[in-house]
Design a protein around this motif. Structure first.
Motif, PDB file in Angstrom:
ATOM      1  N   ILE A  18      37.165  22.379 -15.276  1.00 52.68           N
ATOM      2  CA  ILE A  18      36.202  22.843 -14.281  1.00 52.68           C
ATOM      3  C   ILE A  18      36.392  24.338 -14.074  1.00 52.68           C
ATOM      4  CG2 ILE A  18      37.666  22.310 -12.307  1.00 52.68           C
ATOM      5  CD1 ILE A  18      35.007  21.446 -10.857  1.00 52.68           C
ATOM      6  N   HIS A  19      35.283  25.020 -13.904  1.00 55.18           N
ATOM      7  CA  HIS A  19      35.303  26.455 -13.634  1.00 55.18           C
ATOM      8  C   HIS A  19      34.382  26.704 -12.448  1.00 55.18           C
ATOM      9  CE1 HIS A  19      35.715  30.720 -14.428  1.00 55.18           C
ATOM     10  NE2 HIS A  19      34.423  30.830 -14.201  1.00 55.18           N
ATOM     11  N   ARG A  20      34.893  27.404 -11.465  1.00 52.91           N
ATOM     12  CA  ARG A  20      34.104  27.690 -10.267  1.00 52.91           C
ATOM     13  C   ARG A  20      34.099  29.189 -10.032  1.00 52.91           C
ATOM     14  NH1 ARG A  20      34.986  25.192  -4.235  1.00 52.91           N
ATOM     15  NH2 ARG A  20      32.989  25.859  -3.419  1.00 52.91           N
ATOM     16  N   THR A  21      32.929  29.707  -9.725  1.00 49.89           N
ATOM     17  CA  THR A  21      32.805  31.126  -9.464  1.00 49.89           C
ATOM     18  C   THR A  21      31.933  31.350  -8.233  1.00 49.89           C
ATOM     19  OG1 THR A  21      32.287  33.275 -10.433  1.00 49.89           O
ATOM     20  CG2 THR A  21      30.811  31.452 -10.985  1.00 49.89           C
ATOM     21  N   THR A  22      32.142  32.480  -7.615  1.00 54.24           N
ATOM     22  CA  THR A  22      31.337  32.890  -6.465  1.00 54.24           C
ATOM     23  C   THR A  22      31.437  34.413  -6.364  1.00 54.24           C
ATOM     24  OG1 THR A  22      31.001  32.676  -4.080  1.00 54.24           O
ATOM     25  CG2 THR A  22      33.257  32.535  -4.853  1.00 54.24           C
ATOM     26  N   TYR A  36      39.208  31.245   2.207  1.00 52.75           N
ATOM     27  CA  TYR A  36      38.653  31.476   0.872  1.00 52.75           C
ATOM     28  C   TYR A  36      38.092  30.196   0.275  1.00 52.75           C
ATOM     29  CZ  TYR A  36      42.879  29.397  -1.150  1.00 52.75           C
ATOM     30  OH  TYR A  36      43.881  28.539  -1.491  1.00 52.75           O
ATOM     31  N   VAL A  37      37.182  30.389  -0.641  1.00 55.17           N
ATOM     32  CA  VAL A  37      36.673  29.341  -1.506  1.00 55.17           C
ATOM     33  C   VAL A  37      37.382  29.527  -2.835  1.00 55.17           C
ATOM     34  CG1 VAL A  37      34.641  28.524  -2.756  1.00 55.17           C
ATOM     35  CG2 VAL A  37      34.427  29.273  -0.385  1.00 55.17           C
ATOM     36  N   TYR A  38      37.886  28.441  -3.420  1.00 60.53           N
ATOM     37  CA  TYR A  38      38.631  28.565  -4.675  1.00 60.53           C
ATOM     38  C   TYR A  38      37.721  29.113  -5.768  1.00 60.53           C
ATOM     39  CZ  TYR A  38      42.245  27.755  -8.081  1.00 60.53           C
ATOM     40  OH  TYR A  38      43.216  27.947  -9.021  1.00 60.53           O
ATOM     41  N   LYS A  39      38.174  30.164  -6.424  1.00 62.26           N
ATOM     42  CA  LYS A  39      37.479  30.778  -7.541  1.00 62.26           C
ATOM     43  C   LYS A  39      38.444  30.785  -8.709  1.00 62.26           C
ATOM     44  CE  LYS A  39      35.210  35.044  -8.957  1.00 62.26           C
ATOM     45  NZ  LYS A  39      34.849  36.406  -8.563  1.00 62.26           N
TER      46      LYS A  39
END
Length: 127
Positions: A18-22, A36-39
């Motif tokens: 999984i890859h998460r970006t913001t 924070y939101v995990y990035k």
């Protein structure tokens, strides 16, 4: 997110990525508390074997890697796990336990690297 599962003659192999970006993972309230939101990205691999008497043994490896702005708030993490399960009445009742060795490596010197052991036990009941 991508996942994969293969089963054959009691053996199972699964993996997940999984890859998460913001654009802006950090927020701050009036008191100055930062959240924070995990990035970043994570990957998980599991190899297991299920015997005919419904006992299962599993090996897992997990790797989490934060990116950019959250380096100081979230460590790079690796987990090595050995798990065991017992299925009762099919999959209606499951007893499960595992032990993991956790490695947390902070990118900055603000926090020390930490290693720890974790033990879990759970009972899962279905209807």
């Amino acid at each position: 997110m991508v996942d994969f599962l293969y089963k054959h003659n009691g053996w199972a192999f699964s993996s997940e990525f999984i890859h998460r970006t913001t654009n802006d993972p950090l927020t701050e309230n009036e008191e100055g508390n930062i959240r924070y939101v995990y990035k970043g990205h994570g990957e998980n691999y599991q190899l297991s074997y299920l015997w005919k008497k419904n006992y299962e043994l599993a090996l897992r490896y997990t790797h989490l890697m934060p990116q950019d702005q959250i380096y100081e708030l979230a460590p790079k993490r690796r987990e090595y796990t050995l798990g065991a399960s017992k299925y009762i009445k099919g999959h209606r009742l499951k007893l499960q336990t595992d032990v993991s060795y956790l490695q947390s490596d902070w990118i900055t010197d603000a926090n020390p690297d930490t290693n720890a052991w974790q033990w879990r036990f759970q009972i899962e009941a279905g209807i």
